[in-house]
Design a protein around this motif. Structure first.
Motif, PDB file in Angstrom:
ATOM      1  N   VAL A 130       0.865  -1.184   0.000  1.00  0.00           N
ATOM      2  CA  VAL A 130       0.000   0.000   0.000  1.00  0.00           C
ATOM      3  C   VAL A 130       0.895   1.226   0.000  1.00  0.00           C
ATOM      4  O   VAL A 130       1.803   1.342   0.824  1.00  0.00           O
ATOM      5  CB  VAL A 130      -0.920   0.052   1.246  1.00  0.00           C
ATOM      6  CG1 VAL A 130      -1.651   1.382   1.319  1.00  0.00           C
ATOM      7  CG2 VAL A 130      -1.913  -1.087   1.246  1.00  0.00           C
ATOM      8  N   VAL A 131       0.641   2.123  -0.934  1.00  0.00           N
ATOM      9  CA  VAL A 131       1.341   3.406  -0.969  1.00  0.00           C
ATOM     10  C   VAL A 131       0.279   4.490  -1.137  1.00  0.00           C
ATOM     11  O   VAL A 131      -0.516   4.433  -2.081  1.00  0.00           O
ATOM     12  CB  VAL A 131       2.361   3.488  -2.125  1.00  0.00           C
ATOM     13  CG1 VAL A 131       3.017   4.865  -2.159  1.00  0.00           C
ATOM     14  CG2 VAL A 131       3.406   2.399  -2.010  1.00  0.00           C
ATOM     15  N   VAL A 132       0.261   5.448  -0.208  1.00  0.00           N
ATOM     16  CA  VAL A 132      -0.677   6.564  -0.306  1.00  0.00           C
ATOM     17  C   VAL A 132       0.092   7.865  -0.143  1.00  0.00           C
ATOM     18  O   VAL A 132       1.018   7.959   0.657  1.00  0.00           O
ATOM     19  CB  VAL A 132      -1.818   6.477   0.738  1.00  0.00           C
ATOM     20  CG1 VAL A 132      -2.721   5.300   0.438  1.00  0.00           C
ATOM     21  CG2 VAL A 132      -1.290   6.387   2.152  1.00  0.00           C
ATOM     22  N   ARG A 133      -0.295   8.845  -0.932  1.00  0.00           N
ATOM     23  CA  ARG A 133       0.340  10.166  -0.879  1.00  0.00           C
ATOM     24  C   ARG A 133      -0.720  11.164  -0.446  1.00  0.00           C
ATOM     25  O   ARG A 133      -1.832  11.170  -0.984  1.00  0.00           O
ATOM     26  CB  ARG A 133       0.884  10.529  -2.255  1.00  0.00           C
ATOM     27  CG  ARG A 133       1.527  11.883  -2.328  1.00  0.00           C
ATOM     28  CD  ARG A 133       2.033  12.143  -3.764  1.00  0.00           C
ATOM     29  NE  ARG A 133       2.344  13.535  -3.949  1.00  0.00           N
ATOM     30  CZ  ARG A 133       1.491  14.444  -4.413  1.00  0.00           C
ATOM     31  NH1 ARG A 133       0.268  14.098  -4.741  1.00  0.00           N
ATOM     32  NH2 ARG A 133       1.862  15.690  -4.554  1.00  0.00           N
ATOM     33  N   VAL A 134      -0.374  11.997   0.524  1.00  0.00           N
ATOM     34  CA  VAL A 134      -1.310  12.999   1.028  1.00  0.00           C
ATOM     35  C   VAL A 134      -0.615  14.349   0.972  1.00  0.00           C
ATOM     36  O   VAL A 134       0.488  14.513   1.512  1.00  0.00           O
ATOM     37  CB  VAL A 134      -1.744  12.691   2.478  1.00  0.00           C
ATOM     38  CG1 VAL A 134      -2.804  13.683   2.937  1.00  0.00           C
ATOM     39  CG2 VAL A 134      -2.259  11.269   2.604  1.00  0.00           C
ATOM     40  N   SER A 135      -1.244  15.302   0.320  1.00  0.00           N
ATOM     41  CA  SER A 135      -0.657  16.622   0.118  1.00  0.00           C
ATOM     42  C   SER A 135      -1.526  17.689   0.779  1.00  0.00           C
ATOM     43  O   SER A 135      -2.752  17.680   0.641  1.00  0.00           O
ATOM     44  CB  SER A 135      -0.555  16.899  -1.383  1.00  0.00           C
ATOM     45  OG  SER A 135      -0.362  18.268  -1.636  1.00  0.00           O
ATOM     46  N   ALA A 136      -0.887  18.602   1.479  1.00  0.00           N
ATOM     47  CA  ALA A 136      -1.622  19.708   2.105  1.00  0.00           C
ATOM     48  C   ALA A 136      -2.308  20.555   1.044  1.00  0.00           C
ATOM     49  O   ALA A 136      -3.414  21.057   1.248  1.00  0.00           O
ATOM     50  CB  ALA A 136      -0.672  20.566   2.939  1.00  0.00           C
ATOM     51  N   GLU A 137      -1.682  20.699  -0.121  1.00  0.00           N
ATOM     52  CA  GLU A 137      -2.256  21.515  -1.182  1.00  0.00           C
ATOM     53  C   GLU A 137      -3.519  20.868  -1.754  1.00  0.00           C
ATOM     54  O   GLU A 137      -4.508  21.552  -2.019  1.00  0.00           O
ATOM     55  CB  GLU A 137      -1.229  21.716  -2.300  1.00  0.00           C
ATOM     56  CG  GLU A 137      -1.674  22.685  -3.363  1.00  0.00           C
ATOM     57  CD  GLU A 137      -0.585  22.956  -4.377  1.00  0.00           C
ATOM     58  OE1 GLU A 137      -0.910  23.000  -5.574  1.00  0.00           O
ATOM     59  OE2 GLU A 137       0.580  23.112  -3.971  1.00  0.00           O
ATOM     60  N   GLY A 146      -5.437  19.096   2.090  1.00  0.00           N
ATOM     61  CA  GLY A 146      -5.486  19.970   3.266  1.00  0.00           C
ATOM     62  C   GLY A 146      -4.534  19.502   4.357  1.00  0.00           C
ATOM     63  O   GLY A 146      -4.146  18.341   4.419  1.00  0.00           O
ATOM     64  N   ARG A 147      -4.168  20.429   5.232  1.00  0.00           N
ATOM     65  CA  ARG A 147      -3.209  20.134   6.307  1.00  0.00           C
ATOM     66  C   ARG A 147      -3.762  19.120   7.308  1.00  0.00           C
ATOM     67  O   ARG A 147      -3.010  18.325   7.860  1.00  0.00           O
ATOM     68  CB  ARG A 147      -2.803  21.415   7.023  1.00  0.00           C
ATOM     69  CG  ARG A 147      -1.932  22.313   6.160  1.00  0.00           C
ATOM     70  CD  ARG A 147      -1.203  23.353   6.993  1.00  0.00           C
ATOM     71  NE  ARG A 147      -0.341  24.163   6.143  1.00  0.00           N
ATOM     72  CZ  ARG A 147       0.915  23.841   5.844  1.00  0.00           C
ATOM     73  NH1 ARG A 147       1.443  22.730   6.305  1.00  0.00           N
ATOM     74  NH2 ARG A 147       1.638  24.632   5.079  1.00  0.00           N
ATOM     75  N   ASP A 148      -5.081  19.137   7.540  1.00  0.00           N
ATOM     76  CA  ASP A 148      -5.662  18.156   8.463  1.00  0.00           C
ATOM     77  C   ASP A 148      -5.470  16.736   7.947  1.00  0.00           C
ATOM     78  O   ASP A 148      -5.222  15.811   8.721  1.00  0.00           O
ATOM     79  CB  ASP A 148      -7.154  18.435   8.695  1.00  0.00           C
ATOM     80  CG  ASP A 148      -7.382  19.666   9.567  1.00  0.00           C
ATOM     81  OD1 ASP A 148      -6.423  20.113  10.238  1.00  0.00           O
ATOM     82  OD2 ASP A 148      -8.517  20.177   9.569  1.00  0.00           O
ATOM     83  N   ALA A 178      -2.655  11.494   8.324  1.00  0.00           N
ATOM     84  CA  ALA A 178      -1.775  10.450   7.786  1.00  0.00           C
ATOM     85  C   ALA A 178      -0.579  10.224   8.705  1.00  0.00           C
ATOM     86  O   ALA A 178      -0.179   9.080   8.958  1.00  0.00           O
ATOM     87  CB  ALA A 178      -1.312  10.817   6.382  1.00  0.00           C
ATOM     88  N   VAL A 179      -0.006  11.312   9.227  1.00  0.00           N
ATOM     89  CA  VAL A 179       1.123  11.191  10.156  1.00  0.00           C
ATOM     90  C   VAL A 179       0.675  10.490  11.439  1.00  0.00           C
ATOM     91  O   VAL A 179       1.372   9.602  11.955  1.00  0.00           O
ATOM     92  CB  VAL A 179       1.735  12.574  10.452  1.00  0.00           C
ATOM     93  CG1 VAL A 179       2.755  12.503  11.585  1.00  0.00           C
ATOM     94  CG2 VAL A 179       2.383  13.153   9.192  1.00  0.00           C
ATOM     95  N   ASP A 180      -0.483  10.861  11.955  1.00  0.00           N
ATOM     96  CA  ASP A 180      -1.005  10.233  13.175  1.00  0.00           C
ATOM     97  C   ASP A 180      -1.246   8.742  12.964  1.00  0.00           C
ATOM     98  O   ASP A 180      -0.939   7.922  13.835  1.00  0.00           O
ATOM     99  CB  ASP A 180      -2.301  10.904  13.632  1.00  0.00           C
ATOM    100  CG  ASP A 180      -2.072  12.312  14.180  1.00  0.00           C
ATOM    101  OD1 ASP A 180      -0.898  12.664  14.460  1.00  0.00           O
ATOM    102  OD2 ASP A 180      -3.067  13.053  14.304  1.00  0.00           O
TER     103      ASP A 180
END
Length: 197
Positions: free
Chosen positions: A163-170, A173-175, A180-182
């Motif tokens: 599994v690879v997921v990418r999450v971007s604030a742009e 959103g920052r939440d 994802a970090v949590d």
């Protein structure tokens, strides 16, 4: 249905409805896969992709229980000549925590020389591996002699790619980045406990 009574389950279903991508279907398949276990942490990641002819939607949900990592992937299947109506496929997988081999989190930050402790990254990529799927990246091998034109074969790297997921604030959103970090932190903690047994 014990899982449906917990606060974590309520929060998960709220996020599924917020994502707006077949929330009742996703909740049904997750309820079956979670099988009444407590939900420790979860991450809901909707994604929309565009190509020349259509818009495709995709949803990935990661759920951490005390004993397992549960993944769900949901994809649209547009109508075509063989299937006259559109459909969706929802797939779940349950992996015992003792089998999770790697939790990799790549942080992307702007102005790294000004980074302050605790500041959320602009983007994270979470890669989880348990050995079911691997990616092989190959490139031509070389030697230190710049005038050498011999064939040195190939060199490469095998990377877990379950599994690879990418999450971007742009984009999300920052939440979403913080979530994802949590989730990565909770999963790392859980796998460390299980590997120590």
């Amino acid at each position: 249905m014990p899982s449906a009574t917990s606060n974590a389950w309520t929060d998960l279903t709220t996020q599924l409805h917020r994502a707006g991508y077949y929330p009742e279907l996703v909740a049904d398949v997750l309820d079956l896969a979670v099988a009444g276990e407590e939900i420790v942490s979860h991450l809901v990641l909707p994604e929309t992709t565009f190509d020349a002819s259509e818009v495709r939607r995709h949803l990935t949900v990661l759920v951490l229980t005390p004993t397992r990592l549960v993944t769900a992937h949901v994809d649209d299947h547009p109508a075509d000549s063989e299937n006259p109506s559109a459909s969706a496929a929802a797939t779940t997988e349950s992996v015992p925590l003792a089998e999770v081999r790697s939790v990799s989190l790549t942080h992307v930050v702007a102005e790294p020389h000004e980074h302050r402790a605790g500041t959320a990254p602009l983007e994270v990529t979470l890669a989880l591996g348990w050995g079911a799927v691997s990616r092989v990246d190959l490139e031509p091998a070389g030697c230190a002699d710049p005038s050498c034109d011999a064939d040195h074969g190939l060199t490469g790297q095998i990377t877990p790619d379950d599994v690879v997921v990418r999450v971007s604030a742009e984009a999300e959103g920052r939440d979403a980045v913080r979530a994802a970090v949590d989730f990565a932190r909770a999963l790392s903690r859980a796998t460390a406990r299980h590997s120590a047994r």
